[in-house]
Write an enzyme that holds these catalytic residues in place. Structure first.
Site, PDB file in Angstrom:
ATOM      1  N   ARG A 146      -8.902   1.028   9.345  1.00 25.74           N
ATOM      2  CA  ARG A 146      -8.475   0.029   9.412  1.00 25.74           C
ATOM      3  C   ARG A 146      -9.683  -0.875  10.454  1.00 25.74           C
ATOM      4  O   ARG A 146      -9.172  -2.045  10.553  1.00 25.74           O
ATOM      5  CB  ARG A 146      -7.081  -0.129  10.232  1.00 25.74           C
ATOM      6  CG  ARG A 146      -6.098  -0.498   9.486  1.00 25.74           C
ATOM      7  CD  ARG A 146      -4.931  -0.410  10.148  1.00 25.74           C
ATOM      8  NE  ARG A 146      -3.577  -0.967   9.879  1.00 25.74           N
ATOM      9  CZ  ARG A 146      -2.823  -0.671   8.776  1.00 25.74           C
ATOM     10  NH1 ARG A 146      -2.808   0.359   8.460  1.00 25.74           N
ATOM     11  NH2 ARG A 146      -1.584  -1.269   8.501  1.00 25.74           N
ATOM     12  N   LYS A 180       0.871  -1.117  -0.008  1.00 26.16           N
ATOM     13  CA  LYS A 180       0.089  -0.034  -0.086  1.00 26.16           C
ATOM     14  C   LYS A 180       0.884   1.074  -0.104  1.00 26.16           C
ATOM     15  O   LYS A 180       0.617   2.128  -0.918  1.00 26.16           O
ATOM     16  CB  LYS A 180      -0.783   0.005   1.186  1.00 26.16           C
ATOM     17  CG  LYS A 180      -1.943  -1.182   1.317  1.00 26.16           C
ATOM     18  CD  LYS A 180      -2.854  -1.084   2.591  1.00 26.16           C
ATOM     19  CE  LYS A 180      -2.134  -1.266   3.908  1.00 26.16           C
ATOM     20  NZ  LYS A 180      -1.539  -2.318   4.379  1.00 26.16           N
ATOM     21  N   ARG A 211      11.668  -3.596   9.197  1.00 27.20           N
ATOM     22  CA  ARG A 211      11.516  -2.551   9.978  1.00 27.20           C
ATOM     23  C   ARG A 211      11.084  -3.038  11.451  1.00 27.20           C
ATOM     24  O   ARG A 211      11.034  -4.437  11.538  1.00 27.20           O
ATOM     25  CB  ARG A 211      10.034  -1.955   9.532  1.00 27.20           C
ATOM     26  CG  ARG A 211       9.628  -0.374   9.827  1.00 27.20           C
ATOM     27  CD  ARG A 211       8.524   0.047   9.298  1.00 27.20           C
ATOM     28  NE  ARG A 211       7.210  -0.543   9.827  1.00 27.20           N
ATOM     29  CZ  ARG A 211       6.061  -0.685   8.870  1.00 27.20           C
ATOM     30  NH1 ARG A 211       6.043   0.301   7.913  1.00 27.20           N
ATOM     31  NH2 ARG A 211       4.965  -1.213   9.495  1.00 27.20           N
ATOM     32  N   ARG A 248      -0.200  -9.204  13.288  1.00 27.53           N
ATOM     33  CA  ARG A 248      -0.745  -8.080  12.419  1.00 27.53           C
ATOM     34  C   ARG A 248      -1.766  -8.590  11.291  1.00 27.53           C
ATOM     35  O   ARG A 248      -2.766  -8.143  10.798  1.00 27.53           O
ATOM     36  CB  ARG A 248       0.350  -6.991  11.741  1.00 27.53           C
ATOM     37  CG  ARG A 248       0.933  -6.315  12.803  1.00 27.53           C
ATOM     38  CD  ARG A 248       2.358  -5.996  12.246  1.00 27.53           C
ATOM     39  NE  ARG A 248       2.636  -5.226  10.968  1.00 27.53           N
ATOM     40  CZ  ARG A 248       3.676  -5.111   9.993  1.00 27.53           C
ATOM     41  NH1 ARG A 248       4.632  -5.569  10.724  1.00 27.53           N
ATOM     42  NH2 ARG A 248       3.705  -4.585   9.086  1.00 27.53           N
ATOM     43  N   ARG A 288      11.980  -6.427   4.368  1.00 23.37           N
ATOM     44  CA  ARG A 288      11.894  -5.053   4.682  1.00 23.37           C
ATOM     45  C   ARG A 288      12.812  -4.717   6.017  1.00 23.37           C
ATOM     46  O   ARG A 288      13.583  -3.678   6.065  1.00 23.37           O
ATOM     47  CB  ARG A 288      10.408  -4.475   4.867  1.00 23.37           C
ATOM     48  CG  ARG A 288      10.242  -2.952   5.238  1.00 23.37           C
ATOM     49  CD  ARG A 288       8.891  -2.435   5.089  1.00 23.37           C
ATOM     50  NE  ARG A 288       8.081  -2.865   6.167  1.00 23.37           N
ATOM     51  CZ  ARG A 288       6.617  -2.463   6.140  1.00 23.37           C
ATOM     52  NH1 ARG A 288       6.418  -1.881   5.383  1.00 23.37           N
ATOM     53  NH2 ARG A 288       6.013  -3.185   7.035  1.00 23.37           N
TER      54      ARG A 288
HETATM   55  P1  B4P Z   1       4.638  -1.527   2.045  1.00 23.47           P
HETATM   56  O1  B4P Z   1       4.344  -0.727   0.729  1.00 23.47           O
HETATM   57  O2  B4P Z   1       5.470  -0.961   3.023  1.00 23.47           O
HETATM   58  O3  B4P Z   1       3.566  -2.161   2.736  1.00 23.47           O
HETATM   59  P2  B4P Z   1       2.403  -1.643   3.570  1.00 23.47           P
HETATM   60  O4  B4P Z   1       0.951  -2.364   2.892  1.00 23.47           O
HETATM   61  O5  B4P Z   1       2.125  -0.093   3.446  1.00 23.47           O
HETATM   62  O6  B4P Z   1       2.547  -1.897   4.992  1.00 23.47           O
HETATM   63  P3  B4P Z   1       1.948  -1.950   6.478  1.00 23.47           P
HETATM   64  O7  B4P Z   1       0.559  -2.360   6.557  1.00 23.47           O
HETATM   65  O8  B4P Z   1       2.819  -2.796   7.170  1.00 23.47           O
HETATM   66  O9  B4P Z   1       2.211  -0.448   7.112  1.00 23.47           O
HETATM   67  P4  B4P Z   1       1.621   0.581   7.965  1.00 23.47           P
HETATM   68  O10 B4P Z   1       2.493   1.794   7.937  1.00 23.47           O
HETATM   69  O11 B4P Z   1       0.189   0.867   7.136  1.00 23.47           O
HETATM   70  O12 B4P Z   1       5.522  -2.723   1.310  1.00 23.47           O
HETATM   71  C1  B4P Z   1       6.183  -3.877   2.192  1.00 23.47           C
HETATM   72  C2  B4P Z   1       7.448  -4.198   1.591  1.00 23.47           C
HETATM   73  O13 B4P Z   1       7.331  -4.721   0.410  1.00 23.47           O
HETATM   74  C3  B4P Z   1       8.423  -3.150   1.407  1.00 23.47           C
HETATM   75  O14 B4P Z   1       9.823  -3.635   1.685  1.00 23.47           O
HETATM   76  C4  B4P Z   1       8.186  -2.798  -0.079  1.00 23.47           C
HETATM   77  O15 B4P Z   1       9.522  -2.419  -0.730  1.00 23.47           O
HETATM   78  C5  B4P Z   1       7.999  -4.310  -0.653  1.00 23.47           C
HETATM   79  N1  B4P Z   1       7.301  -4.307  -2.011  1.00 23.47           N
HETATM   80  C6  B4P Z   1       6.135  -3.432  -2.338  1.00 23.47           C
HETATM   81  N2  B4P Z   1       5.578  -3.665  -3.380  1.00 23.47           N
HETATM   82  C7  B4P Z   1       6.486  -4.757  -3.981  1.00 23.47           C
HETATM   83  C8  B4P Z   1       6.372  -5.442  -5.067  1.00 23.47           C
HETATM   84  N3  B4P Z   1       5.401  -5.403  -6.032  1.00 23.47           N
HETATM   85  N4  B4P Z   1       7.378  -6.406  -5.113  1.00 23.47           N
HETATM   86  C9  B4P Z   1       8.225  -6.832  -4.241  1.00 23.47           C
HETATM   87  N5  B4P Z   1       8.380  -6.019  -3.077  1.00 23.47           N
HETATM   88  C10 B4P Z   1       7.388  -5.127  -2.887  1.00 23.47           C
HETATM   89  O16 B4P Z   1       1.305   0.104   9.286  1.00 23.47           O
HETATM   90  C11 B4P Z   1       2.142  -0.301  10.430  1.00 23.47           C
HETATM   91  C12 B4P Z   1       1.433  -0.049  11.850  1.00 23.47           C
HETATM   92  O17 B4P Z   1       0.956   1.317  11.951  1.00 23.47           O
HETATM   93  C13 B4P Z   1       0.415  -1.105  12.194  1.00 23.47           C
HETATM   94  O18 B4P Z   1       0.593  -2.244  12.505  1.00 23.47           O
HETATM   95  C14 B4P Z   1      -0.656  -0.341  13.196  1.00 23.47           C
HETATM   96  O19 B4P Z   1       0.192  -0.669  14.546  1.00 23.47           O
HETATM   97  C15 B4P Z   1      -0.240   1.245  13.066  1.00 23.47           C
HETATM   98  N6  B4P Z   1      -1.361   1.721  12.213  1.00 23.47           N
HETATM   99  C16 B4P Z   1      -1.331   2.215  10.922  1.00 23.47           C
HETATM  100  N7  B4P Z   1      -2.491   2.712  10.516  1.00 23.47           N
HETATM  101  C17 B4P Z   1      -3.319   2.493  11.501  1.00 23.47           C
HETATM  102  C18 B4P Z   1      -4.738   3.125  11.855  1.00 23.47           C
HETATM  103  N8  B4P Z   1      -5.492   3.437  10.817  1.00 23.47           N
HETATM  104  N9  B4P Z   1      -5.373   2.559  12.847  1.00 23.47           N
HETATM  105  C19 B4P Z   1      -4.647   1.853  13.753  1.00 23.47           C
HETATM  106  N10 B4P Z   1      -3.319   1.710  13.634  1.00 23.47           N
HETATM  107  C20 B4P Z   1      -2.672   1.994  12.634  1.00 23.47           C
END
Ligand code: B4P
Length: 193
Positions: free
Chosen positions: A99, A16, A140, A151, A138
């Site tokens: 979420r 995302k 993190r 998660r 990744r």
């Molecule tokens: P990302 O792009 O980082 O994935 P994401 O879906 O955004 O991650 P996530 O859901 O964990 O994060 P968030 O910050 O929202 O991609 C992941 C990896 O894959 C990267 O290394 C990327 O380079 C790689 N990748 C991407 N596309 C690729 C492809 N096509 N091919 C190969 N590799 C690829 O959430 C983190 C935390 O924040 C949650 O657990 C929660 O605690 C909190 N949080 C966030 N929003 C919240 C909300 N609304 N309410 C409550 N808590 C919240």
């Protein structure tokens, strides 16, 4: 006209953040990632960040009130600036928010106030095995096997019900999130017309 009020939904690691950042830059949209905004608060050591830090490290959801306050202030700022006729992005892309159903309902109330309905919800779909690999590489702070599994569980229980919610509103478009970043981007871009 190109859709410009977008929401990205999908499990952790679906990409995302990766896609949202690029699409927002290409389309001139305000990119609001609640994950990035929360991590910035943690890094700055604000009271909000201190409250969020432990919750995020466990892979749980930060409280609705905190997240909503962050989103509300950003969207209100943008709307006020547009009303004053100032230059800047006209649309927005919400990444990782809402979420759960409570966040979705609060968002709808806010968007009604601002008269800015959602135009498209992109659901990024990917197998658990690939999600796990992407997140482990990744690396993190909250990317270790036990926390990722938690998660995914939180996603299934709290976030996945939003799929039916937005499908009922005829806003949902599923996208296969496997393949290269460019391939996924092209699939998403084709939904904007
Ligand atoms: P990302 O792009 O980082 O994935 P994401 O879906 O955004 O991650 P996530 O859901 O964990 O994060 P968030 O910050 O929202 O991609 C992941 C990896 O894959 C990267 O290394 C990327 O380079 C790689 N990748 C991407 N596309 C690729 C492809 N096509 N091919 C190969 N590799 C690829 O959430 C983190 C935390 O924040 C949650 O657990 C929660 O605690 C909190 N949080 C966030 N929003 C919240 C909300 N609304 N309410 C409550 N808590 C919240």
């Amino acid at each position: 006209m190109t859709k410009q009020r977008l929401l990205f939904l999908g499990p952790p690691g679906a990409g995302k953040g990766t896609q949202a950042q690029q699409l927002a830059a290409r389309q001139g949209l305000l990119h609001l990632s609640t994950g990035d905004l929360l991590r910035a608060e943690v890094a700055a050591g604000t009271p909000l960040g201190q409250e969020a830090q432990a919750v995020m490290a466990r892979g749980e959801l930060v409280s609705d009130g905190l997240v909503l306050a962050i989103v509300r202030s950003r969207l209100e700022q943008q709307a006020a600036s547009l009303n004053r006729g100032e230059p800047g992005p006209r649309g927005w892309l919400l990444d990782g928010f809402p979420r759960n159903l409570a966040q979705a309902e609060a968002l709808e109330a806010l968007l009604n106030e601002l008269n800015q309905p959602i135009e498209l919800v992109v659901l990024m779909e990917l197998d658990d095995g690939v999600l796990m690999q992407r997140l482990l590489s990744r690396g993190r702070d909250d990317d270790n096997t036990a926390v990722i599994q938690h998660r995914l569980e939180v996603y299934r229980q709290q976030t996945a019900p939003l799929i039916a919610h937005y499908r009922q509103q005829n806003l949902l478009e599923p996208v296969a999130a496997e393949g290269s970043v460019d391939e996924v981007a092209a699939r998403i871009e084709s939904l904007l017309q």
